[in-house]
Design an enzyme around this catalytic site. Sequence first.
Site, PDB file in Angstrom:
ATOM      1  CG  LEU A  64     -12.762  10.798  -1.862  1.00 30.00           C
ATOM      2  CD1 LEU A  64     -12.628  10.965  -0.356  1.00 30.00           C
ATOM      3  CD2 LEU A  64     -11.810   9.735  -2.385  1.00 30.00           C
ATOM      4  N   PRO A  65     -16.126   9.037  -4.318  1.00 30.76           N
ATOM      5  CG  PRO A  65     -15.636   6.922  -5.193  1.00 30.76           C
ATOM      6  CD  PRO A  65     -15.090   7.981  -4.276  1.00 30.76           C
ATOM      7  CB  THR A  95     -22.132  14.448  -5.378  1.00 30.08           C
ATOM      8  OG1 THR A  95     -21.668  15.465  -6.275  1.00 30.08           O
ATOM      9  CG2 THR A  95     -23.642  14.579  -5.222  1.00 30.08           C
ATOM     10  CE  LYS A 170     -23.745  17.135  -8.509  1.00 34.54           C
ATOM     11  NZ  LYS A 170     -22.448  16.536  -8.759  1.00 34.54           N
ATOM     12  CE  LYS A 245     -22.785   9.804  -5.249  1.00 35.36           C
ATOM     13  NZ  LYS A 245     -21.568  10.590  -5.545  1.00 35.36           N
TER      14      LYS A 245
END
Lengths: 297, 297, 297, 297
Positions: A64-65, A95, A170, A245
């Site tokens: 998901l975003p 993420t 990440k 982001k």
Amino acid sequence: MKIGFIGLGNMGAPMAQNLLKAGHALQVFDLNPHAVQELKAAGATAKETPKEAATDVEAVITMLPAAAHVKAVLTGEEGILAGITKSTTIIDSSTIDPASVKTFAELAKQNGNTFVDAPVSGGTGGAAAGTLTFMVGGTAEAYEHVKPVLQAMGKNIVHCGDTSTGQVAKICNNLVLGITMAGVSEAMALGEALGIDPKVLGGIINTSTGRCWSSDTYNPFPGVIETAPSTRGYTGGFGTDLMLKDLGLATDAAKLARQPVYLGALAQQLYQTMSTKGAGKLDFSAVIKLYRNVGDA
Amino acid sequence: MKIGFIGLGNMGAPMAQNLLKAGHALQVFDLNPHAVQELKAAGATAKETPKEAATDVEAVITMLPAAAHVKAVLTGEEGILAGITKSTTIIDSSTIDPASVKTFAELAKQNGNTFVDAPVSGGTGGAAAGTLTFMVGGTAEAYEHVKPVLQAMGKNIVHCGDTSTGQVAKICNNLVLGITMAGVSEAMALGEALGIDPKVLGGIINTSTGRCWSSDTYNPFPGVIETAPSTRGYTGGFGTDLMLKDLGLATDAAKLARQPVYLGALAQQLYQTMSTKGAGKLDFSAVIKLYRNVGDA
Amino acid sequence: MKIGFIGLGNMGAPMAQNLLKAGHALQVFDLNPHAVQELKAAGATAKETPKEAATDVEAVITMLPAAAHVKAVLTGEEGILAGITKSTTIIDSSTIDPASVKTFAELAKQNGNTFVDAPVSGGTGGAAAGTLTFMVGGTAEAYEHVKPVLQAMGKNIVHCGDTSTGQVAKICNNLVLGITMAGVSEAMALGEALGIDPKVLGGIINTSTGRCWSSDTYNPFPGVIETAPSTRGYTGGFGTDLMLKDLGLATDAAKLARQPVYLGALAQQLYQTMSTKGAGKLDFSAVIKLYRNVGDA
Amino acid sequence: MKIGFIGLGNMGAPMAQNLLKAGHALQVFDLNPHAVQELKAAGATAKETPKEAATDVEAVITMLPAAAHVKAVLTGEEGILAGITKSTTIIDSSTIDPASVKTFAELAKQNGNTFVDAPVSGGTGGAAAGTLTFMVGGTAEAYEHVKPVLQAMGKNIVHCGDTSTGQVAKICNNLVLGITMAGVSEAMALGEALGIDPKVLGGIINTSTGRCWSSDTYNPFPGVIETAPSTRGYTGGFGTDLMLKDLGLATDAAKLARQPVYLGALAQQLYQTMSTKGAGKLDFSAVIKLYRNVGDA
């Protein structure tokens, strides 16, 4: 294996397709009916809610975003935790920030479930080819448990440590990436202004101590690397808004951890400027436009 | 070949030794009599002034700390241009600003001589082993002329373009280097604070898009790379004050060229802070101490 | 007037005292029983929940550390919106992000109430003396309505515009403040290193174009301004961690608005460094310690 | 008094005119014959070289663009030191780096002369009106000696301390100025994006802790301050390229002094970006264009 899959966007859809190809049974959910239809046509079972998609499966994967979406899908009235059985493992490949991961893992634990963070790198190309890298945060046992599932979608399945360290890995990698790309942009633009052939400069950096992925694989100066987005008009790579982001996640995590990130915070402002100027959809290497005097970004 | 060599410091001395080993005849000069003595013992002829060292040679090499020294050695009353013949080529291997190189090349030209900038990378280790990289600025003809001389001291002799592009290449590479090292330091320190094992984080970055020399070869976090200066107390690598000098050259060149170098200017302040705190002699990867909360730099 | 007051901390307690002194009837709530006791002794009615404190009052004032607390106090089962009548106005004097204000105002509206943001400046001294500045966001009508209440606690009651502009005004002012303080610190430390008497330098800046509150009222160099925190060991002013909070609000708001804040983001990292080093409780002007080579922060 | 004056540019010419008006006898020199002609018409004696202008005067004043010009005018074959008598004082009102001042003062001393640095603030307007501020570096005796001369051209004659502290004062003030202007620009642009009326925001900042000359006198947002350059299209103030020069002096001096100037170095890059984009002649408050999304700078 029977798996739930929630979030069939640019990344999630091809990942789900690869699970089907590997022989897994899939229950899928997405707000976009078209995306659901495509997976159904490929053999998945369409479900009406996250709860239904998570019912009677061995593992449920979310892609998901942002953390807000994961929270809604997880804890909503028709959410995963409302439908899931205790033996089911939740694998979140979104993420998101490490702090949210810890909260979600705690909620899952209270529900009797294991929550594993497993963000990916490799982009939509890697998602389609099944060559993603998964950075997994969770116990060694949980890692061993989810590894076979993830191997249907990726090439490298790396155990990073306890809960949330997948996200940490990440975020930290992309922090370096955002900085090196802006740094290489400064150097290439400076070199151009000082009269050296950018290809020659790129060649020297790439065989010297300035060597980095942002220079030898994704060099922001057009023509230095034939396969880089810069050579095709900054299209089709890793979008500026996505980098923005991830730098936002890094600086937020740093704020919570009370860690300074000087260059990261500054790089964030540079990509922010690009986004403000309407270049958010271009590959993030377009940040070099802030440095070269060749027309507006 | 008969060669003049001026500047027998940490870099110059082993370079001159390699020229002797390759069979060249050497006339050497340095203000430090001990350094001259060592070269004399190895077969060089000691001279009293730059002028004398540059008399009756095919090429004269300078290896000096800064542009001011090159200027003095070149244009002083007892300087190179006062003694040199027209067929002699001047090879300056000092790391200095591109603008000064252009001035020196013009002065040499008026004197009937060719001036080639040929700064090096590879450090004192590469100087001793004869494995330096030379970045050469000058005409193709001049490059071909000096190449055999430089090959006695280095492994890679790269033609970067016209006069001063050797310096441009070096400065731009080290600009990237200074930025990536500080960037990797931010990410490694952030990862540590967020609870990931630094070795695991290093491993992920080094196989991912954050990959760079500052991480996979010189990682600033102790223990991630066994052979890196960080693992031996930040000793014996590329000193912080040297990085500071090179970032100073980069930001000065950028100022003259009217090019912004956001991250470079900020990285310069970080190394400056290290130097202010008395850590100027440590390897530049010690900049991570500004980020880790483990005692003062 | 009958007023509810929730949040009796360092700022809230003296503000509530001033409302009592002005003759208002107060229903107060705080998680800290000692703080409630003090107000009770001064004439307020102690209540068990935010809901009770907000019942049957003309206005309810909240003064809380962060948006999460405001949300809990507002929307919790025993929260304000559960007890309040439609004619009651909610005045939030906490310093929080503009986006949350808009959400809260919308929730209040759905409940039939008016929500006004009214953050303050002036510190605990101003709170005690009743000389705070209130920056009010809301309609002109709402502003006129709350003005008499706020005048019991402050000297300047400024209408900034629609909902959330009170917070915007405060955040933007403190963004400038955080930057000017670090900027003055750089200049004062540089001047000291270059040999000018800091008092002389301060005097020149304060009568010239560098003039600013951070120099002429709160100069970070000890001894330049006798009444500044720097002159009494950086105690008793505006804490570094508070400045860090406000810069966090500013950079977060900028991220949402897609606005670059280069210097703000960098200043945030500088105060972050101070906080990491354990100096979070010192007045924010202690940031000059990062620049002066006079021992660790 | 008989005075030599060298450098009749935008600043020097009106300064020289004011000396004439005050009744001093002037010997002037400039490379621009037109500028010399204008002073001659006003009563000055035109001279052919700096040396001649400095011959038989009580004081000689230089007002030049950069240290290189001062050096040439001072030490050239036809320079000041070649013509001057021992009782003559040299007053340099150019804005140059403190290190050069020390060198020039030492050269003057060896020649038997006193060298005083006396840079100005107040711009061309102040030069014409005779209301400049002079920041004087030199002994108390030298200060008393030059004070009456400077009073013919300025209103505030400030003794900053020993040799070079005049320059230090100016550089440090302008370092703060460059930072505050960019900081105010960030805040005003952020406020605009977040929906507050810029005039209201300006009003709040100007009566609060963000108060500074860059906001209350020269606010970069058009219309906030009627008399500011921003309100007349960023014309007629202090040019971006001049600010860039002064920030260059500040960061160079910081480099020599081994002092970090984080915000100063970053602000320099922002003005550099403006200059790169062709906005170097606009008032430096135009830096706000980097933040507002209202068309290219």
